[in-house]
Design an enzyme around this catalytic site. Structure first.
Site, PDB file in Angstrom:
ATOM      1  N   GLU A 358       0.804  -1.230   0.000  1.00 38.16           N
ATOM      2  CA  GLU A 358       0.000   0.000   0.000  1.00 38.16           C
ATOM      3  C   GLU A 358       0.839   1.285   0.000  1.00 38.16           C
ATOM      4  OE1 GLU A 358      -3.926  -1.498   2.395  1.00 38.16           O
ATOM      5  OE2 GLU A 358      -2.188  -1.007   3.607  1.00 38.16           O
TER       6      GLU A 358
HETATM    7  C1  TNX Z   1      -4.394  -4.107   4.636  1.00 33.45           C
HETATM    8  S1  TNX Z   1      -2.595  -6.328   4.427  1.00 33.45           S
HETATM    9  C2  TNX Z   1      -3.137  -3.790   5.082  1.00 33.45           C
HETATM   10  C3  TNX Z   1      -2.953  -3.304   6.451  1.00 33.45           C
HETATM   11  C4  TNX Z   1      -4.256  -3.218   7.181  1.00 33.45           C
HETATM   12  C5  TNX Z   1      -5.094  -4.433   6.847  1.00 33.45           C
HETATM   13  C6  TNX Z   1      -6.349  -4.539   7.627  1.00 33.45           C
HETATM   14  C7  TNX Z   1      -1.662  -5.287   4.066  1.00 33.45           C
HETATM   15  C8  TNX Z   1      -0.495  -5.761   3.422  1.00 33.45           C
HETATM   16  N1  TNX Z   1      -1.998  -4.041   4.377  1.00 33.45           N
HETATM   17  O1  TNX Z   1      -2.315  -2.063   6.451  1.00 33.45           O
HETATM   18  O2  TNX Z   1      -3.995  -3.162   8.525  1.00 33.45           O
HETATM   19  O3  TNX Z   1      -5.396  -4.356   5.483  1.00 33.45           O
HETATM   20  O4  TNX Z   1      -7.030  -5.720   7.351  1.00 33.45           O
END
Ligand code: TNX
Length: 548
Positions: A358
Site C-alpha cells: 500500500e
Molecule cells: C491491509 S494487508 C493492510 C494493512 C491493514 C489491513 C487490515 C496489508 C499488506 N496491508 O495495512 O492493517 O489491510 O485488514
C-alpha cells in the site's frame, strides 16, 4: 520499556476515543464467550468417571494417517516417567516442556528418565528411522504399556507432543490439579506437514501488545503446529522496536497507537525474550519493518526522513497509504541500513519482512528504485527478504519470498514471481485475515475483505488457489491479525479462534484430509480445552459446540 496498560483480561475493554469516530469499525466487544472458571477444586462428577470420549483422530491439524487400535488405552499415572534420549539437549528440552505442561493439572512428577524406558512411560526418541517424515514429522504409537513419539529431530518430537496434548482430556490443560484418569486412545499416528511455512501474524503497531501478551499468542499458535510468528513491528501509528542511534523512533514514534492510547515498544532485551520464548515453542519470529509506506511514526520521529524536511504529527487513525520515506535522500538509506542491520542481528530466523504494501504515496518508479536499494541490504545482512506481494514488481532475487494478500484468485505479478522461482506465502485477505468480522454484526474487526465466516476461512486449497501458481511454488500459509480494532488478549483470541486453527490445518494437513464436516466436529472438540486455557473464542453457529 513497558508502559502500563489496562488489564488484558477484560473482554469489555475501554475503546479508544478515535475509534468511536471511525465508521468502518464497531465499538465494543460484547459477544466474547466467557472463560470457564479456573478452580483448584475438582468438579464432583470427575471423581472416578471417565468422561473422556475423544478418538485418536480428534486432532487439529488433521494428521496424515491415523490407525486406531481397539486395545486398551494408555494411561498417565503417578509413576509415569518421560523417557528422553541421553545426550540430546534439544530432545531433553522437549521432554521438559511436556513435563511442565502436564505437571500442574495431573499433579504428577513425570520425572525425566534417561535410562531404560520403564513400563507405562512416555518415550521420546530420535532414532533416525523416520527420515521420510522430514524434520517436522513424527510417529506416535500408543498402547496400554507405552506411548512413544519418534522423530528425526526435536521439532518432530515437539509436534508429536502437541498431538498428545490434544488427545488427553481437556482438563490436562488446567493450571491447577484435577482428577484423571489421563487416558490416551490406542493406535498409531504417522504425521508430517504439507508446507514448511505455517505462520501467524500479529500487528503490534496499530495497538501495542506487551511481551506477555505476545507469549500468550505464541502458546496458542504452537498448539496448532504453526511454526512462524510474523510481527508487524512498525506502521503509521507506531514504531515498536528499539534501534540504537535512532532513539526517537521509540521514545516519540512508539508513544501512541490507534485511538491515542499509550503505545509502547520492545527494548532489544524484550525482543530477545520473545525470540527465545518462540524458539522454545518451535516458532521462528519474522520481524516486519514496513516500508516505504506505512512509515508515519518514523517520519514523525525524524524530520530529515521527509522530502520537505518537516516532521508530520503522530497519527492515531486507521487510514492507510498516506506516508512514504523520501526515496531520493541519502539519509533514507543510511536509516534503512541501520534498521535492517540491527533487526537482522537480533533475529536468528532466516526471514526479514520489509513490508512494501500500500505505498500509495510513492510513485511506481520511486517504489522500484527504493526496493532495488533495500533488497540487497537485507541479503547483505544475511537474511532472506520477505515482502507483501506488491514488492514482486521490483523483481526481488529468487530466494526472496512473496506474500500474497489479495482477495482474487489471479495476480499476474505474483504468477510471474513464482515463475522466476520465488516462493509464495498465501494469506488471501478474504480467507486468512483473522482481523475481518465473522459476519456483518460482529462487533470487532474490519470488513474490507470480509466478513469471513469460519467455513470460508477453511474451505480453500492453498495448492490450487492462485491461477498460474503451482502447488510447488507455495511455501505455506499465514493468518494475519491486524490490530486496528483489537486491543487486548481477549480480543486477539476472539478473532483468532476458531479461524487461526483453520489456517493452521490448511498449512499442515494433506489436501485429502481437508474436510469441513470433519473439521467443524474437531473444532467443537477443542472448546473444552480452550475454556481450560481461558481462551475467549467466537462461538460460530457453523460449529456444533458442546452444549449448543
Ligand atoms: C491491509 S494487508 C493492510 C494493512 C491493514 C489491513 C487490515 C496489508 C499488506 N496491508 O495495512 O492493517 O489491510 O485488514
Amino acid at each position: 520499556m513497558k508502559r502500563t496498560r489496562e488489564s488484558t483480561r477484560s473482554p469489555h475493554s475501554r475503546l479508544p476515543a478515535a475509534l468511536a469516530l471511525a465508521t468502518t469499525v464497531t465499538l465494543a466487544c460484547g459477544t466474547v464467550a466467557s472463560a470457564a472458571p479456573q478452580t483448584s477444586v475438582p468438579h464432583p462428577e470427575e471423581h472416578g468417571a471417565d468422561k473422556h470420549t475423544s478418538a485418536l483422530s480428534d486432532v487439529i491439524p488433521a494428521p496424515t494417517s491415523v490407525e486406531p487400535d481397539r486395545g486398551a488405552k494408555f494411561r498417565i499415572k503417578w509413576h509415569t516417567g518421560i523417557h528422553a534420549p541421553r545426550g540430546n539437549a534439544e530432545a531433553n528440552r522437549v521432554a521438559r516442556y511436556l513435563q511442565q505442561r502436564l505437571r500442574p493439572s495431573t499433579g504428577y512428577g513425570l520425572l525425566i528418565n534417561r535410562g531404560t524406558p520403564g513400563r507405562g512411560d512416555i518415550v521420546l526418541s530420535l532414532d533416525g528411522s523416520e527420515q521420510r517424515l522430514g524434520e517436522a514429522g513424527y510417529r506416535m504409537n500408543v498402547d496400554k504399556k507405552r506411548l512413544s513419539i519418534r522423530a528425526t529431530s526435536s521439532e518432530g518430537l515437539f509436534n508429536g507432543v502437541q498431538t498428545l496434548r490434544q488427545l488427553l482430556p481437556a482438563k490436562a490443560e488446567s493450571d491447577s490439579p484435577r482428577h484423571g484418569p489421563w487416558k490416551v486412545p490406542a493406535g498409531e499416528i504417522v504425521d508430517k506437514p504439507r508446507f514448511e511455512h505455517r505462520s501467524a501474524m500479529l500487528d503490534v503497531a496499530r495497538h501495542f501488545f506487551e511481551v506477555d501478551q505476545v507469549k500468550r499468542y505464541i502458546d496458542q499458535i504452537a498448539q496448532y503446529k504453526i511454526n512462524y510468528l510474523h510481527l508487524h513491528l512498525t506502521d503509521d501509528q507506531g514504531w515498536r522496536i528499539q534501534i540504537d542511534g535512532w532513539p526517537r523512533l521509540t521514545s516519540h514514534g512508539g508513544s501512541t497507537e490507534v485511538g491515542g492510547g499509550d503505545g509502547g515498544y520492545y527494548t532489544k532485551r524484550e525482543y530477545a525474550e520473545i525470540v527465545d520464548y518462540a524458539a522454545e515453542n518451535n516458532v521462528t519470529i519474522v520481524p516486519e519493518i514496513d516500508m516505504p509506506g506505512h512509515t508515519n511514526a518514523a517520519l514523525s520521529s525524524y524530520a530529515e526522513l521527509n522530502c520537505d524536511g518537516k516532521a508530520p504529527p503522530l497519527y492515531t487513525g486507521i487510514e492507510v497509504g498516506f506516508s512514504s520515506l523520501c526515496v531520493d535522500k541519502k539519509v533514507t538509506y543510511r536509516f534503512v541500513d541501520d534498521v535492517i542491520r540491527q533487526v537482522a542481528a537480533m533475529t536468528p530466523g532466516q526471514y526479514l519482512h520489509i513490508g512494501g504494501d500500500e505505498a500509495h504515496s510513492t510513485t511506481d518508479e520511486d517504489y522500484r528504485k527504493f526496493m532495488s536499494e533495500v533488497l540487497p541490504m537485507v541479503e547483505k545482512h544475511g537474511k532472506t527478504p520477505l515482502g507483501w506481494h506488491e514488492y514482486a514488481q521490483a523483481e526481488p532475487s529468487k530466494s526472496a519470498m512473496v506474500q500474497y494478500w489479495g482477495t482474487t484468485r489471479s495476480n499476474s505479478e505474483v504468477a510471474e514471481a513464482a515463475d522466476r522461482g520465488n516462493d509464495i506465502l498465501l494469506s488471501p485477505a478474504n480467507k486468512a485475515y483473522v482481523d475481518q468480522k465473522y459476519n456483518p454484526d460482529t462487533e470487532l474487526g474490519l470488513d474490507w475483505a470480509g466478513p469471513t465466516a469460519v467455513r470460508q476461512a477453511y474451505d480453500w486449497n492453498p495448492g490450487d488457489f492462485l491461477e498460474s501458481v503451482p502447488d510447488s511454488a507455495i511455501a505455506g500459509v499465514e493468518a494475519p491479525l491486524f490490530s486496528e480494532t483489537v486491543t487486548n488478549s481477549d480480543e486477539i483470541e476472539f478473532m483468532a479462534f476458531p479461524r487461526m486453527p483453520a489456517i493452521a490445518e490448511l498449512g499442515w494437513s494433506s489436501p485429502e484430509e481437508l474436510d469441513w464436516s470433519s473439521f467443524r466436529r474437531r473444532l467443537a472438540g477443542q472448546a473444552a480445552s480452550w475454556q481450560e486455557q481461558g481462551i475467549d473464542f467466537y462461538r460460530s453457529e457453523q460449529v456444533p459446540w458442546p452444549g449448543n
